[in-house]
Write an enzyme that holds these catalytic residues in place. Structure first.
Site, PDB file in Angstrom:
ATOM      1  N   GLN A 158      48.044 -33.693 -38.612  1.00 31.42           N
ATOM      2  CA  GLN A 158      47.678 -34.295 -37.325  1.00 31.42           C
ATOM      3  C   GLN A 158      48.749 -33.851 -36.347  1.00 31.42           C
ATOM      4  O   GLN A 158      49.878 -34.333 -36.401  1.00 31.42           O
ATOM      5  CB  GLN A 158      47.600 -35.818 -37.457  1.00 31.42           C
ATOM      6  CG  GLN A 158      47.476 -36.548 -36.128  1.00 31.42           C
ATOM      7  CD  GLN A 158      46.289 -36.084 -35.291  1.00 31.42           C
ATOM      8  OE1 GLN A 158      45.202 -35.859 -35.819  1.00 31.42           O
ATOM      9  NE2 GLN A 158      46.492 -35.895 -33.984  1.00 31.42           N
TER      10      GLN A 158
ATOM     11  N   ASP B 152      53.085 -40.744 -27.826  1.00 35.65           N
ATOM     12  CA  ASP B 152      52.126 -41.658 -28.442  1.00 35.65           C
ATOM     13  C   ASP B 152      52.040 -42.991 -27.697  1.00 35.65           C
ATOM     14  O   ASP B 152      51.036 -43.688 -27.791  1.00 35.65           O
ATOM     15  CB  ASP B 152      52.554 -41.937 -29.887  1.00 35.65           C
ATOM     16  CG  ASP B 152      51.641 -41.239 -30.867  1.00 35.65           C
ATOM     17  OD1 ASP B 152      51.029 -40.231 -30.462  1.00 35.65           O
ATOM     18  OD2 ASP B 152      51.541 -41.696 -32.020  1.00 35.65           O
TER      19      ASP B 152
ATOM     20  N   GLU C 253      41.270 -37.959 -22.161  1.00 36.35           N
ATOM     21  CA  GLU C 253      40.528 -39.050 -22.800  1.00 36.35           C
ATOM     22  C   GLU C 253      39.532 -39.770 -21.899  1.00 36.35           C
ATOM     23  O   GLU C 253      38.450 -40.127 -22.344  1.00 36.35           O
ATOM     24  CB  GLU C 253      41.503 -40.052 -23.422  1.00 36.35           C
ATOM     25  CG  GLU C 253      42.357 -39.459 -24.542  1.00 36.35           C
ATOM     26  CD  GLU C 253      41.545 -38.868 -25.699  1.00 36.35           C
ATOM     27  OE1 GLU C 253      40.346 -39.201 -25.837  1.00 36.35           O
ATOM     28  OE2 GLU C 253      42.119 -38.051 -26.454  1.00 36.35           O
TER      29      GLU C 253
ATOM     30  N   HIS D 268      35.089 -33.698 -26.501  1.00 41.94           N
ATOM     31  CA  HIS D 268      36.397 -33.055 -26.317  1.00 41.94           C
ATOM     32  C   HIS D 268      36.291 -31.528 -26.295  1.00 41.94           C
ATOM     33  O   HIS D 268      37.204 -30.856 -25.830  1.00 41.94           O
ATOM     34  CB  HIS D 268      37.362 -33.454 -27.430  1.00 41.94           C
ATOM     35  CG  HIS D 268      38.180 -34.670 -27.131  1.00 41.94           C
ATOM     36  ND1 HIS D 268      38.945 -34.782 -25.994  1.00 41.94           N
ATOM     37  CD2 HIS D 268      38.373 -35.826 -27.815  1.00 41.94           C
ATOM     38  CE1 HIS D 268      39.577 -35.952 -26.005  1.00 41.94           C
ATOM     39  NE2 HIS D 268      39.234 -36.611 -27.095  1.00 41.94           N
TER      40      HIS D 268
ATOM     41  N   TYR E  61      41.883 -43.983 -22.068  1.00 48.91           N
ATOM     42  CA  TYR E  61      40.495 -43.904 -22.518  1.00 48.91           C
ATOM     43  C   TYR E  61      39.565 -44.692 -21.596  1.00 48.91           C
ATOM     44  O   TYR E  61      38.673 -44.131 -20.947  1.00 48.91           O
ATOM     45  CB  TYR E  61      40.366 -44.462 -23.942  1.00 48.91           C
ATOM     46  CG  TYR E  61      41.041 -43.617 -24.993  1.00 48.91           C
ATOM     47  CD1 TYR E  61      40.302 -42.788 -25.811  1.00 48.91           C
ATOM     48  CD2 TYR E  61      42.418 -43.653 -25.175  1.00 48.91           C
ATOM     49  CE1 TYR E  61      40.906 -42.013 -26.800  1.00 48.91           C
ATOM     50  CE2 TYR E  61      43.035 -42.882 -26.159  1.00 48.91           C
ATOM     51  CZ  TYR E  61      42.273 -42.067 -26.955  1.00 48.91           C
ATOM     52  OH  TYR E  61      42.878 -41.297 -27.914  1.00 48.91           O
TER      53      TYR E  61
ATOM     54  N   HIS F 128      32.206 -38.582 -29.200  1.00 46.61           N
ATOM     55  CA  HIS F 128      33.497 -38.514 -28.512  1.00 46.61           C
ATOM     56  C   HIS F 128      34.228 -37.212 -28.867  1.00 46.61           C
ATOM     57  O   HIS F 128      34.663 -36.476 -27.982  1.00 46.61           O
ATOM     58  CB  HIS F 128      34.347 -39.733 -28.904  1.00 46.61           C
ATOM     59  CG  HIS F 128      35.697 -39.763 -28.270  1.00 46.61           C
ATOM     60  ND1 HIS F 128      35.951 -40.440 -27.101  1.00 46.61           N
ATOM     61  CD2 HIS F 128      36.863 -39.160 -28.615  1.00 46.61           C
ATOM     62  CE1 HIS F 128      37.223 -40.267 -26.770  1.00 46.61           C
ATOM     63  NE2 HIS F 128      37.804 -39.493 -27.677  1.00 46.61           N
ATOM     64  N   GLU F 129      34.334 -36.927 -30.162  1.00 42.46           N
ATOM     65  CA  GLU F 129      35.071 -35.716 -30.569  1.00 42.46           C
ATOM     66  C   GLU F 129      34.358 -34.457 -30.075  1.00 42.46           C
ATOM     67  O   GLU F 129      34.991 -33.495 -29.659  1.00 42.46           O
ATOM     68  CB  GLU F 129      35.256 -35.666 -32.088  1.00 42.46           C
ATOM     69  CG  GLU F 129      35.957 -36.885 -32.692  1.00 42.46           C
ATOM     70  CD  GLU F 129      37.224 -37.302 -31.962  1.00 42.46           C
ATOM     71  OE1 GLU F 129      37.927 -36.435 -31.428  1.00 42.46           O
ATOM     72  OE2 GLU F 129      37.499 -38.520 -31.908  1.00 42.46           O
TER      73      GLU F 129
ATOM     74  N   ARG G 148      43.630 -45.954 -40.658  1.00 40.86           N
ATOM     75  CA  ARG G 148      43.253 -45.727 -39.260  1.00 40.86           C
ATOM     76  C   ARG G 148      43.984 -46.720 -38.362  1.00 40.86           C
ATOM     77  O   ARG G 148      43.769 -47.930 -38.447  1.00 40.86           O
ATOM     78  CB  ARG G 148      41.741 -45.888 -39.132  1.00 40.86           C
ATOM     79  CG  ARG G 148      41.206 -45.439 -37.808  1.00 40.86           C
ATOM     80  CD  ARG G 148      39.688 -45.418 -37.840  1.00 40.86           C
ATOM     81  NE  ARG G 148      39.145 -45.286 -36.512  1.00 40.86           N
ATOM     82  CZ  ARG G 148      37.872 -45.480 -36.220  1.00 40.86           C
ATOM     83  NH1 ARG G 148      37.018 -45.806 -37.189  1.00 40.86           N
ATOM     84  NH2 ARG G 148      37.445 -45.342 -34.992  1.00 40.86           N
TER      85      ARG G 148
ATOM     86  N   LYS H  10      43.910 -47.656 -35.324  1.00 40.73           N
ATOM     87  CA  LYS H  10      43.145 -48.549 -34.450  1.00 40.73           C
ATOM     88  C   LYS H  10      42.818 -49.876 -35.148  1.00 40.73           C
ATOM     89  O   LYS H  10      42.766 -50.921 -34.505  1.00 40.73           O
ATOM     90  CB  LYS H  10      41.856 -47.832 -34.052  1.00 40.73           C
ATOM     91  CG  LYS H  10      40.867 -48.678 -33.315  1.00 40.73           C
ATOM     92  CD  LYS H  10      39.538 -47.974 -33.138  1.00 40.73           C
ATOM     93  CE  LYS H  10      38.410 -48.988 -33.222  1.00 40.73           C
ATOM     94  NZ  LYS H  10      37.106 -48.446 -32.956  1.00 40.73           N
TER      95      LYS H  10
ATOM     96  N   GLY I 100      40.511 -42.158 -35.667  1.00 41.36           N
ATOM     97  CA  GLY I 100      39.073 -42.164 -35.915  1.00 41.36           C
ATOM     98  C   GLY I 100      38.608 -40.729 -36.082  1.00 41.36           C
ATOM     99  O   GLY I 100      37.942 -40.359 -37.040  1.00 41.36           O
ATOM    100  N   GLY I 101      39.017 -39.913 -35.127  1.00 44.23           N
ATOM    101  CA  GLY I 101      38.688 -38.500 -35.202  1.00 44.23           C
ATOM    102  C   GLY I 101      39.716 -37.712 -34.423  1.00 44.23           C
ATOM    103  O   GLY I 101      40.443 -38.268 -33.591  1.00 44.23           O
ATOM    104  N   MET I 102      39.832 -36.428 -34.744  1.00 44.61           N
ATOM    105  CA  MET I 102      40.701 -35.552 -33.970  1.00 44.61           C
ATOM    106  C   MET I 102      39.899 -34.299 -33.661  1.00 44.61           C
ATOM    107  O   MET I 102      39.324 -33.675 -34.547  1.00 44.61           O
ATOM    108  CB  MET I 102      41.979 -35.225 -34.749  1.00 44.61           C
ATOM    109  CG  MET I 102      42.903 -34.243 -34.034  1.00 44.61           C
ATOM    110  SD  MET I 102      43.537 -34.884 -32.448  1.00 44.61           S
ATOM    111  CE  MET I 102      43.797 -33.359 -31.549  1.00 44.61           C
ATOM    112  N   GLU I 103      39.915 -33.952 -32.362  1.00 44.27           N
ATOM    113  CA  GLU I 103      39.014 -32.916 -31.849  1.00 44.27           C
ATOM    114  C   GLU I 103      39.496 -31.498 -32.127  1.00 44.27           C
ATOM    115  O   GLU I 103      39.426 -30.644 -31.245  1.00 44.27           O
ATOM    116  CB  GLU I 103      38.834 -33.134 -30.340  1.00 44.27           C
ATOM    117  CG  GLU I 103      40.115 -32.966 -29.482  1.00 44.27           C
ATOM    118  CD  GLU I 103      40.944 -34.223 -29.312  1.00 44.27           C
ATOM    119  OE1 GLU I 103      40.843 -35.133 -30.150  1.00 44.27           O
ATOM    120  OE2 GLU I 103      41.706 -34.296 -28.322  1.00 44.27           O
ATOM    121  N   ASN I 104      39.999 -31.215 -33.330  1.00 41.43           N
ATOM    122  CA  ASN I 104      40.450 -29.851 -33.614  1.00 41.43           C
ATOM    123  C   ASN I 104      39.281 -28.896 -33.375  1.00 41.43           C
ATOM    124  O   ASN I 104      38.192 -29.117 -33.896  1.00 41.43           O
ATOM    125  CB  ASN I 104      40.980 -29.781 -35.034  1.00 41.43           C
ATOM    126  CG  ASN I 104      42.184 -30.688 -35.219  1.00 41.43           C
ATOM    127  OD1 ASN I 104      43.086 -30.701 -34.385  1.00 41.43           O
ATOM    128  ND2 ASN I 104      42.182 -31.489 -36.262  1.00 41.43           N
TER     129      ASN I 104
HETATM  130 ZN   LIG Z   1      39.672 -38.578 -27.664  1.00 38.95          ZN
END
Ligand SMILES: [Zn+2]
Length: 644
Positions: A168, A406, A347, A328, A414, A324-325, A593, A595, A297-301
């Protein structure tokens, strides 16, 4: 000083170029074409890099992944563009063991130095180069506790048979596994060759394999320039299942069919996104479902979204996270925040876009439920932040210098970002706003954007000094003032209104069995969002008896839906509903996670007994969490850095 003089001369030259020709099309020989001229001199407070002197344009990465020593041994060859006066290139590193550095095709080692280590930023790697240097080659290995990387033992995976590695990199952790100019304003392409133990597959944010390779060697190519925070690697016992010609899903073999069922709408989602804001620019869109310790939750790689398994609810009810991802791929990956102070540009736009995709696929009432939940989250967080003395952080434009970026990952970027954009849409009309957004993504693709540049762009192309129904004073209020403007969009959901009326009748003494029938439950008459709204709106003075009544009928304590379960567990802690504590413990040990973790631990810390429980659970759960989660939770629980 000489250097300064040259910088000044270049600055003047650039000003001249800017006024005399179209800066985006000009091809100045010595100019760094990587960063656009207008933000050449912006400083990223979270990177040591000085792209004004030497900037990277491409990475060739050759790496061997060793699960026994928990290290990656690698050679990073960086193509660089330099200014005439360049004598050094500065990279970001954190905890890397640098072995040898050479230039171009030479074998002779060059001199370099490592700067003092900063807690958040790591150390500057300063390498002596010549103005004509084209490539810098760095042999190095990562530390076993490299912050971006999580090494999972087989017991921490779904299959329990093979180890797993995931990275990450956002916000500034790429530097803990690759020496790089780790600033979102600096883009480069990359190729990689990665050797992993036989029987495992490697995937990156690049063109990916779909089958395991017998020798464990995988090659990758990313031809579109990306910033370092989008570098990603996953290694494990992974299978692939295609969903359409350009979409598919990767997961551990035991999970891949379940994941394919959950994301069966993926192609429709990509098509919906394209119909809103233009073509998808990254060729393929695949998702990898990771083991549960993944902190987000997710990472937009790019090309390969990294996703938490907590969205596999079995009924496709949590797929807005994928919207959402996917969004991105435009906001963030195509038009990127220039520094982490501009994080809302990534975001806020993405949440807005996500809601529009969901509206297109499932209707306005569905997206209004999302918006209502977002407003609840936002109002709660703004109140808490103001109470905690973090009023400054409730502005969209942040000041994160000297801090962990962070800290900016709150609802502000967001959801305040979302409501700001929705406010513009409501004032100028959807048609005009959509036209504006489409052009914004097109004109700024593969570039970075500062808040200030965006404000100017917005005025020039949409607000037009107040001629279109919204004023610049209003715009600047949203961006540079703390809290939430009084005049803000008010989402309305008929479905939530019905939930409220059921709750009211229940509060007045009617039994839940009468209000919600077995048939309603079996037929899933209510969506996840309605249940979330129901649980969040439960009365503050609820009795244990009332909680038992709800739980007997609705079985929240054993919910397989992570969102519903997490919301219920928070209420359980608040009301000391002990019947849910086994479930709470197992959820916190098995899920990483952030969140979900942060509010649950925070709720426990409110009482003395809760504090004891929180520390006991954390001690057991902490080894399962990624650094991103432990760095937040260590602070929250008052743990020392190395206390295991
Ligand atoms: Zn995002």
């Amino acid at each position: 000083m000489l250097k300064k003089y040259y910088y000044f001369a270049f600055f003047i030259l650039f000003q001249f170029l800017l006024t005399s020709c179209d800066s985006e099309k000009s091809e100045t020989k010595k100019a760094n074409t990587n960063k656009s001229a207008t933000n050449m001199f912006e400083n990223d407070p979270h990177s040591y890099a000085k792209p004004q002197e030497a900037v990277i344009t491409h990475l060739d990465w050759e790496a061997t992944v060793d699960f026994d020593t928990k290290t990656i041994d690698a050679l990073a060859s960086l193509s660089v563009e330099t200014w005439e006066v360049a004598t050094k290139i500065i990279l970001d590193t954190k905890g890397l063991n640098i072995k040898k550095i050479t230039l171009d095709g030479g074998t002779e080692e060059v001199t370099y130095s490592l700067g003092d280590e900063d807690k958040h930023m790591g150390s500057a790697l300063i390498i002596n180069i010549l103005p004509e240097t084209k490539t810098v080659n760095i042999s190095y290995s990562t530390a076993p506790d490299a912050e971006a990387i999580q090494w999972l033992n087989p017991a921490q995976t779904a299959g329990k048979r093979s180890p797993f590695l995931l990275t990450q990199s956002e916000a500034i952790l790429a530097r803990s596994w690759i020496p790089i100019q780790d600033s979102p304003g600096i883009r480069f392409t990359y190729n990689a060759k990665v050797k992993v133990p036989k029987g495992l597959m490697a995937l990156m944010s690049a063109k990916n394999p779909t089958k395991k390779n017998i020798n464990g060697i995988y090659e990758f190519e990313m031809t579109q320039p990306i910033p370092a925070y989008l570098l990603a690697l996953a290694v494990g016992d992974i299978s692939f299942m295609p969903l359409s010609d350009r979409t598919g899903v990767y997961a551990e073999p035991d999970l891949v069919s379940k994941a394919a069922y959950e994301f069966s709408d993926l192609e429709n989602m990509v098509a919906a996104a394209e119909s809103l804001y233009g073509p998808y620019q990254w060729e393929r869109y695949d998702i990898i479902v990771l083991p549960p310790s993944f902190p987000f939750g997710g990472m937009e790689n790019p090309r390969l979204t990294f996703a938490t398994p907590t969205i596999l609810a079995g009924d496709r009810s949590l797929t807005s996270l994928i919207a959402h991802e996917l969004a991105h791929s435009w906001s963030g990956n195509l038009v990127t925040n220039d520094t982490w102070d501009d994080f809302w540009l990534n975001e806020g736009f993405t949440v807005y876009f996500e809601h529009r995709i969901m509206e297109k696929l499932y209707g306005r009432d569905y997206s209004e439920m999302l918006a209502s939940l977002a407003l609840q989250d936002l109002e709660k967080e703004v109140d808490a932040m103001i109470k905690n003395g973090q009023k400054e952080d409730t502005k969209l434009k942040l000041k994160l210098k000297g801090r962990n970026p962070d800290d900016g990952m709150t609802s502000i970027a967001y959801d305040k970002g979302y409501f700001f954009l929705r406010n513009i849409e409501e004032k100028v009309g959807r048609e005009k706003f959509d036209g504006f957004l489409k052009a914004y993504f097109e004109e700024n693709a593969f570039k970075s954007m500062t808040t200030e540049k965006f404000v100017k762009y917005l005025n020039r192309n949409l607000v037009r000094n107040g001629k279109n129904g919204i004023t610049m004073a209003e715009i600047k209020g949203w961006i540079y003032q703390p809290g939430l403007p009084k005049d803000r969009p008010k989402p309305h959901s008929d479905k939530f209104a019905k939930v409220d009326s059921v709750l009211n009748v229940w509060k007045n003494g009617e039994s839940i069995r009468t209000l919600i029938s077995q048939k309603d439950i079996a037929n899933k008459t209510w969506s996840t969002h309605e249940w979330l709204h129901f649980i969040r709106s439960l009365p503050k003075d609820m009795t244990i008896k009332q909680m038992q009544e709800l739980d007997r009928r609705l079985n929240f304590t054993n919910s397989k839906n992570s969102e519903i379960l997490a919301a219920w567990l928070e209420q359980s802690i608040r009301h000391d509903y002990k019947w849910a504590y086994n479930s709470l413990k197992s959820f916190l040990i098995n899920t990483g996670r952030r969140k979900f973790l942060t509010p649950l631990y925070a709720e426990m810390l409110k009482t003395e007994d809760g504090k004891i429980m929180a520390n006991r659970i954390y001690k057991k759960a902490r080894p399962n969490y990624h650094f991103v989660a432990t760095s937040t939770l260590d602070k929250l629980l008052g743990w020392e850095e190395d206390k295991e």
